[in-house]
Design a protein around this motif. Sequence first.
Motif, PDB file in Angstrom:
ATOM      1  N   LEU A 205       0.727  -1.291   0.004  1.00  0.00           N
ATOM      2  CA  LEU A 205      -0.103  -0.074   0.225  1.00  0.00           C
ATOM      3  C   LEU A 205       0.896   1.307  -0.028  1.00  0.00           C
ATOM      4  O   LEU A 205       0.449   2.241  -0.630  1.00  0.00           O
ATOM      5  CB  LEU A 205      -1.047   0.089   1.153  1.00  0.00           C
ATOM      6  CG  LEU A 205      -2.104  -1.032   1.331  1.00  0.00           C
ATOM      7  CD1 LEU A 205      -2.785  -0.839   2.557  1.00  0.00           C
ATOM      8  CD2 LEU A 205      -2.962  -1.115   0.168  1.00  0.00           C
ATOM      9  N   ARG A 207       3.575   1.556  -1.508  1.00  0.00           N
ATOM     10  CA  ARG A 207       3.981   1.712  -2.674  1.00  0.00           C
ATOM     11  C   ARG A 207       3.129   2.617  -3.624  1.00  0.00           C
ATOM     12  O   ARG A 207       3.411   3.419  -4.473  1.00  0.00           O
ATOM     13  CB  ARG A 207       4.434   0.428  -3.503  1.00  0.00           C
ATOM     14  CG  ARG A 207       4.760   0.440  -4.969  1.00  0.00           C
ATOM     15  CD  ARG A 207       4.381  -0.836  -5.709  1.00  0.00           C
ATOM     16  NE  ARG A 207       4.550  -0.732  -7.117  1.00  0.00           N
ATOM     17  CZ  ARG A 207       4.095  -1.515  -8.162  1.00  0.00           C
ATOM     18  NH1 ARG A 207       3.686  -2.526  -7.721  1.00  0.00           N
ATOM     19  NH2 ARG A 207       4.677  -1.441  -9.384  1.00  0.00           N
ATOM     20  N   TYR A 208       1.648   2.163  -3.528  1.00  0.00           N
ATOM     21  CA  TYR A 208       0.672   2.660  -4.265  1.00  0.00           C
ATOM     22  C   TYR A 208       0.662   4.402  -4.023  1.00  0.00           C
ATOM     23  O   TYR A 208       0.346   5.215  -4.510  1.00  0.00           O
ATOM     24  CB  TYR A 208      -0.727   2.201  -4.011  1.00  0.00           C
ATOM     25  CG  TYR A 208      -0.864   0.900  -4.523  1.00  0.00           C
ATOM     26  CD1 TYR A 208      -0.474   0.628  -6.009  1.00  0.00           C
ATOM     27  CD2 TYR A 208      -1.205  -0.169  -3.768  1.00  0.00           C
ATOM     28  CE1 TYR A 208      -0.579  -0.684  -6.393  1.00  0.00           C
ATOM     29  CE2 TYR A 208      -1.434  -1.609  -4.677  1.00  0.00           C
ATOM     30  CZ  TYR A 208      -1.061  -1.778  -5.935  1.00  0.00           C
ATOM     31  OH  TYR A 208      -1.211  -2.968  -6.574  1.00  0.00           O
ATOM     32  N   CYS A 209       0.755   4.583  -2.609  1.00  0.00           N
ATOM     33  CA  CYS A 209       0.805   5.751  -2.044  1.00  0.00           C
ATOM     34  C   CYS A 209       1.736   6.769  -2.816  1.00  0.00           C
ATOM     35  O   CYS A 209       1.721   7.750  -3.243  1.00  0.00           O
ATOM     36  CB  CYS A 209       0.909   6.077  -0.605  1.00  0.00           C
ATOM     37  SG  CYS A 209      -0.536   5.407   0.278  1.00  0.00           S
ATOM     38  N   ASP A 211       3.359   6.224  -5.567  1.00  0.00           N
ATOM     39  CA  ASP A 211       3.068   6.555  -7.058  1.00  0.00           C
ATOM     40  C   ASP A 211       1.827   7.356  -7.315  1.00  0.00           C
ATOM     41  O   ASP A 211       1.569   7.401  -8.600  1.00  0.00           O
ATOM     42  CB  ASP A 211       3.036   5.007  -7.597  1.00  0.00           C
ATOM     43  CG  ASP A 211       4.030   4.057  -7.720  1.00  0.00           C
ATOM     44  OD1 ASP A 211       5.205   4.661  -7.530  1.00  0.00           O
ATOM     45  OD2 ASP A 211       4.092   2.899  -7.922  1.00  0.00           O
ATOM     46  N   SER A 212       1.249   7.540  -6.438  1.00  0.00           N
ATOM     47  CA  SER A 212       0.043   8.286  -6.679  1.00  0.00           C
ATOM     48  C   SER A 212       0.157   9.830  -7.151  1.00  0.00           C
ATOM     49  O   SER A 212      -0.371  10.382  -7.969  1.00  0.00           O
ATOM     50  CB  SER A 212      -0.870   8.630  -5.206  1.00  0.00           C
ATOM     51  OG  SER A 212      -0.224   9.330  -4.255  1.00  0.00           O
ATOM     52  N   SER A 369       8.740  -2.127 -10.150  1.00  0.00           N
ATOM     53  CA  SER A 369       7.683  -3.132 -10.369  1.00  0.00           C
ATOM     54  C   SER A 369       7.899  -4.349  -9.567  1.00  0.00           C
ATOM     55  O   SER A 369       6.903  -5.165  -9.285  1.00  0.00           O
ATOM     56  CB  SER A 369       7.439  -3.376 -11.730  1.00  0.00           C
ATOM     57  OG  SER A 369       8.627  -3.891 -12.415  1.00  0.00           O
ATOM     58  N   PHE A 502      -3.408   5.290   2.601  1.00  0.00           N
ATOM     59  CA  PHE A 502      -3.824   4.873   1.299  1.00  0.00           C
ATOM     60  C   PHE A 502      -5.133   5.271   1.078  1.00  0.00           C
ATOM     61  O   PHE A 502      -5.655   5.686  -0.054  1.00  0.00           O
ATOM     62  CB  PHE A 502      -3.653   3.241   1.341  1.00  0.00           C
ATOM     63  CG  PHE A 502      -4.324   2.588   0.223  1.00  0.00           C
ATOM     64  CD1 PHE A 502      -3.459   2.609  -1.035  1.00  0.00           C
ATOM     65  CD2 PHE A 502      -5.476   1.847   0.156  1.00  0.00           C
ATOM     66  CE1 PHE A 502      -4.132   2.044  -2.017  1.00  0.00           C
ATOM     67  CE2 PHE A 502      -5.876   1.232  -1.084  1.00  0.00           C
ATOM     68  CZ  PHE A 502      -5.420   1.224  -2.037  1.00  0.00           C
ATOM     69  N   LEU A 506      -5.862   7.885  -2.085  1.00  0.00           N
ATOM     70  CA  LEU A 506      -6.401   7.333  -3.166  1.00  0.00           C
ATOM     71  C   LEU A 506      -7.963   7.194  -3.055  1.00  0.00           C
ATOM     72  O   LEU A 506      -8.534   6.466  -3.725  1.00  0.00           O
ATOM     73  CB  LEU A 506      -5.800   5.834  -3.612  1.00  0.00           C
ATOM     74  CG  LEU A 506      -4.231   5.885  -3.586  1.00  0.00           C
ATOM     75  CD1 LEU A 506      -3.733   4.586  -3.966  1.00  0.00           C
ATOM     76  CD2 LEU A 506      -4.245   6.813  -5.152  1.00  0.00           C
ATOM     77  N   LYS A 509     -10.489   5.991  -5.870  1.00  0.00           N
ATOM     78  CA  LYS A 509     -10.066   5.197  -6.643  1.00  0.00           C
ATOM     79  C   LYS A 509     -10.001   3.607  -6.429  1.00  0.00           C
ATOM     80  O   LYS A 509      -9.375   2.864  -7.068  1.00  0.00           O
ATOM     81  CB  LYS A 509      -8.548   5.666  -7.131  1.00  0.00           C
ATOM     82  CG  LYS A 509      -8.586   7.112  -7.902  1.00  0.00           C
ATOM     83  CD  LYS A 509      -7.192   7.528  -8.119  1.00  0.00           C
ATOM     84  CE  LYS A 509      -7.337   8.824  -8.674  1.00  0.00           C
ATOM     85  NZ  LYS A 509      -6.007   9.601  -8.891  1.00  0.00           N
ATOM     86  N   VAL A 510     -10.155   3.481  -4.912  1.00  0.00           N
ATOM     87  CA  VAL A 510      -9.960   2.256  -4.501  1.00  0.00           C
ATOM     88  C   VAL A 510     -11.307   1.155  -4.622  1.00  0.00           C
ATOM     89  O   VAL A 510     -12.444   1.807  -4.716  1.00  0.00           O
ATOM     90  CB  VAL A 510      -9.654   2.407  -2.782  1.00  0.00           C
ATOM     91  CG1 VAL A 510      -8.294   2.841  -2.923  1.00  0.00           C
ATOM     92  CG2 VAL A 510     -10.666   2.891  -2.180  1.00  0.00           C
ATOM     93  N   GLN A 514     -10.439  -3.446  -1.301  1.00  0.00           N
ATOM     94  CA  GLN A 514      -9.616  -2.589  -0.696  1.00  0.00           C
ATOM     95  C   GLN A 514      -9.810  -2.019   0.627  1.00  0.00           C
ATOM     96  O   GLN A 514      -8.972  -1.911   1.623  1.00  0.00           O
ATOM     97  CB  GLN A 514      -8.823  -1.634  -1.709  1.00  0.00           C
ATOM     98  CG  GLN A 514      -8.000  -2.684  -2.829  1.00  0.00           C
ATOM     99  CD  GLN A 514      -7.476  -1.663  -3.959  1.00  0.00           C
ATOM    100  OE1 GLN A 514      -8.002  -0.559  -4.260  1.00  0.00           O
ATOM    101  NE2 GLN A 514      -6.351  -1.753  -4.468  1.00  0.00           N
TER     102      GLN A 514
END
Length: 545
Positions: A205, A207-209, A211-212, A369, A502, A506, A509-510, A514
């Motif tokens: 999670l 990582r997603y933050c 990349d946001s 990745s 997260f 996001l 978008k989740v 999630q």
Amino acid sequence: MKNSVSEQSFYIESDDEDVEKASEKVGDDGNDSDFSDASSMESHQQNRPGSYNTQWPQSYRQSIDMYSSIPSPNVGFLGTPTLSRLGSSFLSSTLTRRHTPEVLSSPLLSTDEKQQQQRKSSHALLPPPIPSKKPSAKRVSQVSIPHELPGVSRQCSYGQTVLNGINVLCGVGILSTPYAAKEGGWMGLSILFIFAALSWYTGVLLRYCLDSEPGLETYPDIGQAAFGTIGRLAVSIILYVELYACCVEYIILESDNLSSLFPNAHLSIGGFVLDSHHLFALMATLAVLPTVWLRDLSVLSYISAGGVIASILVAVCLFWVGLVDQVGFHNKGTTLNLSTFPVAIGLYGYCYSGHAVFPNIYTSMAKPSQFPSVLLTTFGLCTLLYAGVALMGYKMFGESIQSQFTLNLPHDLVATKIAVWTTVVNPFTKYALTMTPVAMSLEELIPSSHRKSHMYAILIRTALVISTLLVGLSIPFFGLVMALIGSLLTMLVTLILPCACFLSILRGKVTWLQVLLCILIIIVGVVSSAFGTCSAISKIIENLS
């Protein structure tokens, strides 16, 4: 390292004419590719939200990066300061963050070309890229605390990143896993595997933050993106308190193990007598104090990278004592201990307190990745090691197991001496690396009128070290302090905050799955934190009384 401290000041404080000369000099060197790289980096920097790297703590990325890049030893030694340089760096220049950045070399380096290594050297000393012959002097002069430029640090391979992650996760927590097995019983071991799975997911999670949106590089950045300035401050304070508490644990660890080796040691000064525990705690503090004053921590970084080897070595020694030295694995243990189960929760939680470094590890990868796979490998290996030590230690010593299994090993065995001395030496190399981020954050608060004087930085670091001694002597319970850290702080950093950030960053978008998973993890974290913290505090008070 080619860029000296004076050269760094040149890049920051020079006017337009000086910067233009620097640009022309770069052009004369024939590195044409540097111009395109610098232009792309500058373009990326212009898209980055300035607020993410201009608010306190600005030194977080730089101070934590030492944990996040594993260099290749055959190249790393080429860029490592010599012993003479290390000696000259000792208190030789300012320790403040605004004018002279602290050199925090990573323990290992990736296998890149020598020329690229020399250009990179240390992100703390790299000047901003020069995209044109007439950059704005105002823009250059605003650089107060340098940060690694985008793309420069993405060099670590899959294997190197896995080693970084293991080095972060495998710490002194491994010593207390048998004690955690006793406190929770055999069924309590399931908590270890549950926390491993949840921690892996919350690491993804993060990582997603990151990349946001552009500009997010560290955990405090994520906190700010999710909850504004208050979020950044809250996340930073929690992370720094956790690091400080780990240093307290190091002092207690040194005191316990050294006093087990020399139980009759004492010191009499007049009518005042120091027993072995107090004496060795004081000696350990005096030993680590000069390392905290160092401006160049690269040598300590190299040594501390052996933390993976140290963890494996003490596990092998435990196995050797049980099997070869025939101590045996005869104790049956208890299936479930409900009365002390919350303490086990805190101890197992402490084993996965690496999320503060995961964003730095992610940004250091050559192939980002692969980050979920790296985390899966890291958590899998560390969990197997933790579970193996817990199983062996509890089977060997049963209900008599102490908070550190090294204290239970028979003192006359060679394997015991190896395990204990490995346990003693390791914190000496990690104490300064752990305390430095805390010290650097406080040094940012030094008034500008006193910023050039390194005396204030020395006083701050000395006060921090002495305070860890006082806290360690006041609460000399290694296992209970670890359980308190794991329940109160690690649950926040590892389970609660990643999910909350997260969902905030996001939102919209989740997926519903999630959201449900994040809410479930937050509930698990809150409940575990509440029960574990209350239990640890109550037992500490009970032991003190």
